[in-house]
Design a protein around this motif. Structure first.
Motif, short mmCIF file in Angstrom:
data_model
loop_
_atom_site.label_atom_id
_atom_site.label_comp_id
_atom_site.label_asym_id
_atom_site.label_seq_id
_atom_site.Cartn_x
_atom_site.Cartn_y
_atom_site.Cartn_z
N GLU A 121 -9.38 16.33 -13.39
CA GLU A 121 -10.12 17.23 -14.27
C GLU A 121 -11.60 17.03 -14.03
O GLU A 121 -12.06 15.90 -13.87
CB GLU A 121 -9.79 16.92 -15.73
N ASP A 127 4.55 12.30 -18.32
CA ASP A 127 3.41 11.44 -18.64
C ASP A 127 2.45 11.34 -17.47
O ASP A 127 1.23 11.42 -17.64
CB ASP A 127 3.88 10.03 -19.04
N PHE A 128 2.99 11.18 -16.25
CA PHE A 128 2.13 11.08 -15.07
C PHE A 128 1.28 12.33 -14.90
O PHE A 128 0.06 12.28 -14.75
CB PHE A 128 2.95 10.83 -13.80
N TRP A 129 1.93 13.52 -14.90
CA TRP A 129 1.19 14.76 -14.65
C TRP A 129 0.28 15.13 -15.83
O TRP A 129 -0.71 15.83 -15.64
CB TRP A 129 2.14 15.90 -14.30
N SER A 130 0.60 14.67 -17.02
CA SER A 130 -0.30 14.90 -18.16
C SER A 130 -1.59 14.09 -17.99
O SER A 130 -2.67 14.54 -18.34
CB SER A 130 0.37 14.52 -19.47
N LYS A 131 -1.44 12.89 -17.44
CA LYS A 131 -2.62 12.03 -17.24
C LYS A 131 -3.35 12.33 -15.95
O LYS A 131 -4.53 12.04 -15.83
CB LYS A 131 -2.19 10.56 -17.24
N HIS A 132 -2.65 12.91 -14.95
CA HIS A 132 -3.23 13.15 -13.63
C HIS A 132 -2.93 14.57 -13.15
O HIS A 132 -2.15 14.74 -12.22
CB HIS A 132 -2.68 12.16 -12.61
N THR A 176 4.23 20.06 -18.39
CA THR A 176 3.12 19.50 -19.18
C THR A 176 2.35 20.59 -19.90
O THR A 176 2.08 21.66 -19.36
CB THR A 176 2.13 18.73 -18.29
N LYS A 235 -0.75 20.16 -20.67
CA LYS A 235 -2.06 20.16 -20.02
C LYS A 235 -2.10 21.18 -18.88
O LYS A 235 -3.06 21.93 -18.74
CB LYS A 235 -2.41 18.77 -19.49
#
Length: 158
Positions: free
Chosen positions: A78, A68-73, A143, A145
């Motif tokens: 970005e 979750d962290f690396w998906s958001k950051h 991730t 992302k």
């Protein structure tokens, strides 16, 4: 994913055949860009996102928090201009971590090798390995992302 490729796949859990669900399938240029593939035996679903087959992860809480962290950051965030992001993140990484070339990756030393990179993120090192002439490259990341950014980096660098 190439059209028809789903007929050659099996479920990674039980090795049973899988089927492309007929619902919303997005096709482009002979490839399936977005869809769902489901195991015929036990119904586990796998998504196709930007032509990449993605298993629905069932992670423990700690791993889920990391994902979750690396998906958001994603590393260095970005940016509006992805091409500028790719260049500036690459420059920053190797300026602030010069030992990566010498002691860890030694990109030129892998010409002709097949490289497996675990935690490939945006594919910064992927591009360097490919420039160095590796025979093959496999990048894994926790991730989606990160994998999608790596794919776009590959498209950008050709």
């Amino acid at each position: 994913m190439k059209e028809g490729f789903e007929n050659m796949l099996c479920c990674p859990v039980c090795r049973s055949p899988v089927a492309l669900e007929g619902g919303s399938v997005l096709r482009k240029g002979g490839e399936i860009q977005e869809a769902t593939i489901r195991c015929k035996e036990h119904g586990t679903a796998f998504r196709v996102v930007e032509a990449i087959i993605v298993e629905e992860f069932r992670l423990n809480h700690a791993k889920q928090d990391v994902q979750d962290f690396w998906s958001k950051h994603p590393c260095m965030g970005e940016w509006e201009d992805e091409k500028k992001q790719f260049e500036e993140v690459r420059e920053y990484r190797y300026r602030t971590h010069p030992w990566l070339h010498r002691e860890v990756s030694e990109f030129a030393g892998h010409t002709g090798d097949v490289v497996l990179e675990i935690g490939c993120s945006q594919g910064i090192d992927m591009a360097e390995f490919l420039r160095a002439g590796v025979k093959g490259y496999i990048g894994l990341d926790l991730t989606l992302k990160g994998l999608l950014l790596a794919r776009r980096r590959l498209e950008y660098y050709g």
